[in-house]
Design a protein around this motif. Structure first.
Motif, PDB file in Angstrom:
ATOM      1  N   ALA A  99       0.870  -1.338  -0.068  1.00 35.54           N
ATOM      2  CA  ALA A  99      -0.016  -0.055   0.179  1.00 35.54           C
ATOM      3  C   ALA A  99       0.895   1.394   0.142  1.00 35.54           C
ATOM      4  O   ALA A  99       0.570   2.219  -0.720  1.00 35.54           O
ATOM      5  N   GLN A 100       1.812   1.403   0.767  1.00 40.21           N
ATOM      6  CA  GLN A 100       2.843   2.424   0.717  1.00 40.21           C
ATOM      7  C   GLN A 100       3.607   2.526  -0.584  1.00 40.21           C
ATOM      8  O   GLN A 100       3.644   3.577  -1.122  1.00 40.21           O
ATOM      9  N   ARG A 101       3.751   1.461  -1.242  1.00 41.37           N
ATOM     10  CA  ARG A 101       4.342   1.556  -2.448  1.00 41.37           C
ATOM     11  C   ARG A 101       3.398   2.166  -3.585  1.00 41.37           C
ATOM     12  O   ARG A 101       3.619   2.978  -4.521  1.00 41.37           O
ATOM     13  N   ARG A 102       2.095   1.658  -3.586  1.00 42.08           N
ATOM     14  CA  ARG A 102       1.330   2.096  -4.242  1.00 42.08           C
ATOM     15  C   ARG A 102       0.831   3.836  -4.337  1.00 42.08           C
ATOM     16  O   ARG A 102       0.929   4.502  -4.927  1.00 42.08           O
ATOM     17  N   ALA A 103       0.870   4.275  -2.935  1.00 41.68           N
ATOM     18  CA  ALA A 103       0.763   5.548  -2.604  1.00 41.68           C
ATOM     19  C   ALA A 103       1.841   6.294  -2.907  1.00 41.68           C
ATOM     20  O   ALA A 103       1.674   7.314  -3.424  1.00 41.68           O
ATOM     21  N   ALA A 104       3.246   5.788  -2.717  1.00 40.01           N
ATOM     22  CA  ALA A 104       4.311   6.589  -3.337  1.00 40.01           C
ATOM     23  C   ALA A 104       4.175   6.614  -4.927  1.00 40.01           C
ATOM     24  O   ALA A 104       4.277   7.751  -5.444  1.00 40.01           O
ATOM     25  N   LEU A 105       3.788   5.712  -5.624  1.00 40.20           N
ATOM     26  CA  LEU A 105       3.477   5.552  -7.015  1.00 40.20           C
ATOM     27  C   LEU A 105       2.504   6.736  -7.490  1.00 40.20           C
ATOM     28  O   LEU A 105       2.620   7.392  -8.488  1.00 40.20           O
ATOM     29  N   ASP A 106       1.430   6.444  -6.820  1.00 35.80           N
ATOM     30  CA  ASP A 106       0.346   7.509  -7.011  1.00 35.80           C
ATOM     31  C   ASP A 106       0.669   9.044  -6.782  1.00 35.80           C
ATOM     32  O   ASP A 106       0.581   9.846  -7.798  1.00 35.80           O
ATOM     33  N   ARG A 107       1.488   9.122  -5.800  1.00 38.35           N
ATOM     34  CA  ARG A 107       1.960  10.537  -5.360  1.00 38.35           C
ATOM     35  C   ARG A 107       2.793  11.054  -6.716  1.00 38.35           C
ATOM     36  O   ARG A 107       2.933  12.133  -7.286  1.00 38.35           O
ATOM     37  N   ALA A 108       3.887  10.109  -7.106  1.00 41.19           N
ATOM     38  CA  ALA A 108       4.611  10.602  -8.023  1.00 41.19           C
ATOM     39  C   ALA A 108       4.098  10.652  -9.391  1.00 41.19           C
ATOM     40  O   ALA A 108       4.567  11.731 -10.230  1.00 41.19           O
TER      41      ALA A 108
END
Length: 171
Positions: A99-108
């Motif tokens: 979830a943290q990786r997905r959130a980081a990707l979404d923010r990027a």
């Protein structure tokens, strides 16, 4: 609406980077589509038409947000500061990391300039043919290819991962 709402939501969610905002933009897009149904050209696919409307709504929202930041200054995103709490089920740690990786990707992705973000979302995440994405964005297929390549490199740099090797890249 039933046929297109999930795909449209995914598209908008990737563009804006926030679930609640994406929900609002999708609603705005469907309202605008309903209001302008008489202008719909039945020769073109409905999915392309509604995505074009949603893309314009995303752009409008981004412009309003930019004006808001200029007037009121930037503020930290409260939700981004809150850690996600695992629910205690087996594999919760792995789910949290994902979830943290997905959130980081979404923010990027949300932080990319529109000219890079739009073709990336349409072709990579929405799996739209480059020709159709080029029609929506009003550019050539070669422009789509170039912008997707640049978007991927920008994401890799933003996320601190090595970019995919490209035989045409300088280096």
């Amino acid at each position: 609406m039933r046929r297109h709402k999930e795909g449209l939501y995914r598209f908008v969610r990737r563009y804006v980077g926030d679930a609640d905002t994406a929900y609002e933009v999708v609603q705005e897009a469907f309202v605008a589509a309903w209001s302008n149904l008489g202008r719909y050209d039945r020769v073109r696919p409905f999915g392309t038409w509604i995505k074009t409307i949603a893309l314009n709504k995303c752009r409008d929202r981004a412009r309003r947000e930019m004006v808001r930041r200029l007037v009121f200054g930037s503020r930290p995103d409260d939700e981004a500061l809150l850690p996600e709490v695992p629910d205690g089920t087996p594999g919760a740690e792995a789910q949290l990391i994902a979830a943290q990786r997905r959130a980081a990707l979404d923010r990027a992705i949300a932080a990319l300039p529109a000219k890079l973000k739009e073709p990336l979302i349409l072709t990579v995440f929405e799996e739209m043919p480059q020709q159709q994405a080029a029609e929506i964005l009003g550019v050539t297929i070669k422009t789509i290819e170039t912008r997707v390549y640049r978007a991927r490199r920008a994401l890799a740099a933003s996320l601190g991962v090595a970019a995919e090797s490209d035989p045409d890249a300088e280096g």
